[in-house]
Motif scaffolding. Structure first.
Motif, mmCIF file in Angstrom:
data_model
loop_
_atom_site.group_PDB
_atom_site.id
_atom_site.type_symbol
_atom_site.label_atom_id
_atom_site.label_comp_id
_atom_site.label_asym_id
_atom_site.label_seq_id
_atom_site.Cartn_x
_atom_site.Cartn_y
_atom_site.Cartn_z
ATOM 1 N N TYR A 61 0.829 -1.203 0.000
ATOM 2 C CA TYR A 61 0.000 0.000 0.000
ATOM 3 C C TYR A 61 0.865 1.254 0.000
ATOM 4 O O TYR A 61 0.607 2.200 -0.756
ATOM 5 C CB TYR A 61 -0.925 -0.004 1.211
ATOM 6 N N LEU A 62 1.897 1.260 0.826
ATOM 7 C CA LEU A 62 2.792 2.419 0.901
ATOM 8 C C LEU A 62 3.552 2.613 -0.417
ATOM 9 O O LEU A 62 3.722 3.747 -0.879
ATOM 10 C CB LEU A 62 3.778 2.247 2.054
ATOM 11 N N LEU A 63 3.986 1.522 -1.033
ATOM 12 C CA LEU A 63 4.728 1.622 -2.293
ATOM 13 C C LEU A 63 3.836 2.121 -3.422
ATOM 14 O O LEU A 63 4.236 2.997 -4.207
ATOM 15 C CB LEU A 63 5.338 0.263 -2.650
ATOM 16 N N TYR A 64 2.624 1.554 -3.524
ATOM 17 C CA TYR A 64 1.696 2.019 -4.558
ATOM 18 C C TYR A 64 1.338 3.485 -4.342
ATOM 19 O O TYR A 64 1.280 4.277 -5.293
ATOM 20 C CB TYR A 64 0.428 1.169 -4.548
ATOM 21 N N ASN A 65 1.096 3.845 -3.104
ATOM 22 C CA ASN A 65 0.729 5.223 -2.793
ATOM 23 C C ASN A 65 1.889 6.172 -3.072
ATOM 24 O O ASN A 65 1.680 7.321 -3.484
ATOM 25 C CB ASN A 65 0.294 5.336 -1.331
ATOM 26 N N ALA A 66 3.124 5.690 -2.839
ATOM 27 C CA ALA A 66 4.299 6.519 -3.081
ATOM 28 C C ALA A 66 4.406 6.888 -4.555
ATOM 29 O O ALA A 66 4.672 8.052 -4.900
ATOM 30 C CB ALA A 66 5.562 5.795 -2.624
ATOM 31 N N GLN A 103 4.949 6.043 -16.225
ATOM 32 C CA GLN A 103 3.501 5.933 -16.375
ATOM 33 C C GLN A 103 3.117 5.083 -17.584
ATOM 34 O O GLN A 103 1.928 4.848 -17.812
ATOM 35 C CB GLN A 103 2.881 7.326 -16.488
ATOM 36 N N ALA A 104 4.091 4.656 -18.348
ATOM 37 C CA ALA A 104 3.826 3.703 -19.425
ATOM 38 C C ALA A 104 3.935 2.266 -18.932
ATOM 39 O O ALA A 104 3.715 1.329 -19.696
ATOM 40 C CB ALA A 104 4.797 3.939 -20.581
ATOM 41 N N THR A 105 4.264 2.092 -17.661
ATOM 42 C CA THR A 105 4.418 0.766 -17.062
ATOM 43 C C THR A 105 3.192 0.450 -16.199
ATOM 44 O O THR A 105 2.336 1.314 -15.984
ATOM 45 C CB THR A 105 5.683 0.727 -16.194
ATOM 46 N N PRO A 106 3.108 -0.772 -15.666
ATOM 47 C CA PRO A 106 1.987 -1.099 -14.754
ATOM 48 C C PRO A 106 1.913 -0.221 -13.511
ATOM 49 O O PRO A 106 0.893 -0.221 -12.816
ATOM 50 C CB PRO A 106 2.273 -2.560 -14.381
ATOM 51 N N LEU A 107 2.966 0.537 -13.203
ATOM 52 C CA LEU A 107 2.918 1.444 -12.061
ATOM 53 C C LEU A 107 1.848 2.516 -12.230
ATOM 54 O O LEU A 107 1.422 3.138 -11.254
ATOM 55 C CB LEU A 107 4.281 2.114 -11.853
ATOM 56 N N ALA A 108 1.407 2.733 -13.466
ATOM 57 C CA ALA A 108 0.354 3.717 -13.716
ATOM 58 C C ALA A 108 -0.956 3.331 -13.031
ATOM 59 O O ALA A 108 -1.830 4.182 -12.828
ATOM 60 C CB ALA A 108 0.127 3.878 -15.225
ATOM 61 N N TYR A 109 -1.100 2.054 -12.670
ATOM 62 C CA TYR A 109 -2.313 1.584 -12.005
ATOM 63 C C TYR A 109 -2.155 1.543 -10.491
ATOM 64 O O TYR A 109 -2.874 0.808 -9.806
ATOM 65 C CB TYR A 109 -2.689 0.198 -12.536
ATOM 66 N N SER A 110 -1.216 2.320 -9.965
ATOM 67 C CA SER A 110 -0.947 2.299 -8.525
ATOM 68 C C SER A 110 -2.163 2.705 -7.702
ATOM 69 O O SER A 110 -2.430 2.126 -6.640
ATOM 70 C CB SER A 110 0.231 3.225 -8.203
ATOM 71 N N TYR A 111 -2.892 3.714 -8.184
ATOM 72 C CA TYR A 111 -4.055 4.166 -7.418
ATOM 73 C C TYR A 111 -5.104 3.060 -7.307
ATOM 74 O O TYR A 111 -5.681 2.845 -6.232
ATOM 75 C CB TYR A 111 -4.669 5.403 -8.068
ATOM 76 N N GLU A 112 -5.335 2.344 -8.395
ATOM 77 C CA GLU A 112 -6.300 1.249 -8.363
ATOM 78 C C GLU A 112 -5.834 0.140 -7.419
ATOM 79 O O GLU A 112 -6.635 -0.432 -6.661
ATOM 80 C CB GLU A 112 -6.496 0.674 -9.764
ATOM 81 N N GLN A 113 -4.540 -0.156 -7.455
ATOM 82 C CA GLN A 113 -4.020 -1.240 -6.618
ATOM 83 C C GLN A 113 -4.130 -0.892 -5.137
ATOM 84 O O GLN A 113 -4.521 -1.737 -4.320
ATOM 85 C CB GLN A 113 -2.553 -1.525 -6.981
ATOM 86 N N LYS A 114 -3.805 0.339 -4.784
ATOM 87 C CA LYS A 114 -3.898 0.708 -3.363
ATOM 88 C C LYS A 114 -5.356 0.766 -2.910
ATOM 89 O O LYS A 114 -5.669 0.451 -1.756
ATOM 90 C CB LYS A 114 -3.181 2.031 -3.093
ATOM 91 N N SER A 115 -6.249 1.138 -3.821
ATOM 92 C CA SER A 115 -7.673 1.148 -3.486
ATOM 93 C C SER A 115 -8.189 -0.271 -3.250
ATOM 94 O O SER A 115 -9.020 -0.505 -2.362
ATOM 95 C CB SER A 115 -8.480 1.819 -4.595
ATOM 96 N N LYS A 116 -7.690 -1.231 -4.016
ATOM 97 C CA LYS A 116 -8.095 -2.624 -3.835
ATOM 98 C C LYS A 116 -7.618 -3.160 -2.491
ATOM 99 O O LYS A 116 -8.303 -3.973 -1.859
ATOM 100 C CB LYS A 116 -7.544 -3.478 -4.972
#
Length: 357
Positions: free
Chosen positions: A49-54, A115-128
């Motif tokens: 969560y912290l990494l995705y949010n970062a 942002q061209a990598t899967p890291l662009a979906y960080s907000y969705e992942q932390k929300s999940k």
């Protein structure tokens, strides 16, 4: 690289790292405290969560940190009379701010590449993670058009690249001529493979004596070529985001289907173009500085640099949300304003500050 350029960049990058870490810790800390009760007790999930949010926060803090660090660097140079010393040695103004602009440009390009990598979906992942859905990612009731086919998917699993409850309707002349149903489908080789499909065909000309439905069974059928699971997951979800690669891919694919792509274009413009608004802003801030520390109003200068940047960023963010909600076309809401920003700011600088440093 000259000694002066090395000195300026050393001071600037040091301030940038300090400001960036401070903003990251502030936003991450506030968010973690707000959602602490909802985050699972698992240490692994908390770390994720912290990494995705970062990274999600980085898309905001990095551009702002570039500007705030520049403001801080100029304040230090002016208060220590370093700026006037640079100019007294015959150094041109462009030699002072151009290296900082180039460095900022490269850092923004790096952010866009991420942002061209899967890291662009960080907000969705932390929300999940917050909603305890990290390991049960699914989307239900998806309905898409592909050429002459309309496809309904009861449940989609983007991470596992599979779907359940497939219903496919082939349309010709506004009439359903074929119906395909299947329990499962899998995404492989850039296409969806429907397993154990039942195919029901309706005759084109219906008569009382000869017409009948043709029923057959197919072990494998392929559909929706190019529709990646993540595109299917996001295409009709107004709250979802895209990585740049998926957004470009979805834009090309959906244009062929005559599907509205306003949300995708808005996301692309915002991710690729809007972060660069800080570059003219940094030059404008420099031109509003003073070489004389005695008559330098640090409060006014700092307020202009910080609040001016936040106001401009807030304007672009608001326009992005309007275009994302289909209120205004993305080209008018995001593309035109950013182009005008790059045209108007140099004109303002040239006319208003031509006699400055």
């Amino acid at each position: 690289m000259s000694i002066l350029t090395q000195y300026i960049l050393k001071k600037y990058l040091k301030n940038f790292i300090i400001v960036l870490i401070s903003l990251e810790l502030f936003f991450i800390g506030i968010d973690f405290l707000q959602n602490f009760k909802d985050i699972p007790p698992s240490a692994n999930l908390q770390l994720l969560y912290l990494l995705y949010n970062a990274f999600f926060t980085l898309t905001l803090t990095l551009p702002l940190s570039l500007v705030f660090a520049w403001v801080l660097t100029l304040v230090i140079f002016i208060r220590n009379n370093e700026l006037v010393a640079f100019l007294s040695l015959g150094v041109k103004s462009t030699s002072i701010y151009i290296p900082v602009i180039i460095t900022s440009f490269l850092l923004l390009v790096t952010l866009i590449a991420l942002q061209a990598t899967p890291l662009a979906y960080s907000y969705e992942q932390k929300s999940k993670i917050v909603h305890n859905e990290y390991f049960t990612n699914s989307k239900t009731d998806i309905f898409v058009k592909y050429n002459e086919y309309f496809v309904y998917i009861k449940k989609l699993y983007p991470l596992e690249t599979k779907a359940e409850g497939i219903h496919i309707f082939k349309i010709k002349d506004k009439d359903i001529i074929e119906n395909i149903t299947a329990p499962k489908a899998y995404f492989q080789n850039n296409r969806w493979y429907v397993v154990d499909a039942k195919v029901v065909k309706k005759p084109h000309n219906i008569t009382w004596d000869d017409s009948r439905l043709e029923v057959s069974y197919e072990k494998f059928l392929h559909i929706l070529e190019g529709f990646k699971p993540k595109i299917l997951d996001n295409v009709y979800d107004s709250k979802s985001s895209y990585s740049i690669i998926d957004a470009v891919y979805a834009l090309l694919l959906l244009n062929e289907q005559n599907v509205n792509t306003d949300k995708i274009r808005s996301s692309l413009y915002y991710q690729i173009l809007v972060p660069f608004f800080i570059l003219p802003m940094m030059i404008l801030i420099y031109k509003n500085s003073s070489i004389n520390s005695r008559f330098f109003n640090i409060g006014k200068f700092t307020s202009f640099g910080i609040f001016g940047t936040l106001a401009v960023w807030g304007l672009f963010f608001m326009l992005h949300k309007l275009s994302n909600g289909a209120v205004v076309l993305p080209e008018f809401a995001v593309l035109v304003p950013i182009v005008l920003w790059f045209i108007v700011v140099p004109i303002i600088i040239k006319r208003s500050f031509s006699n400055n440093l």
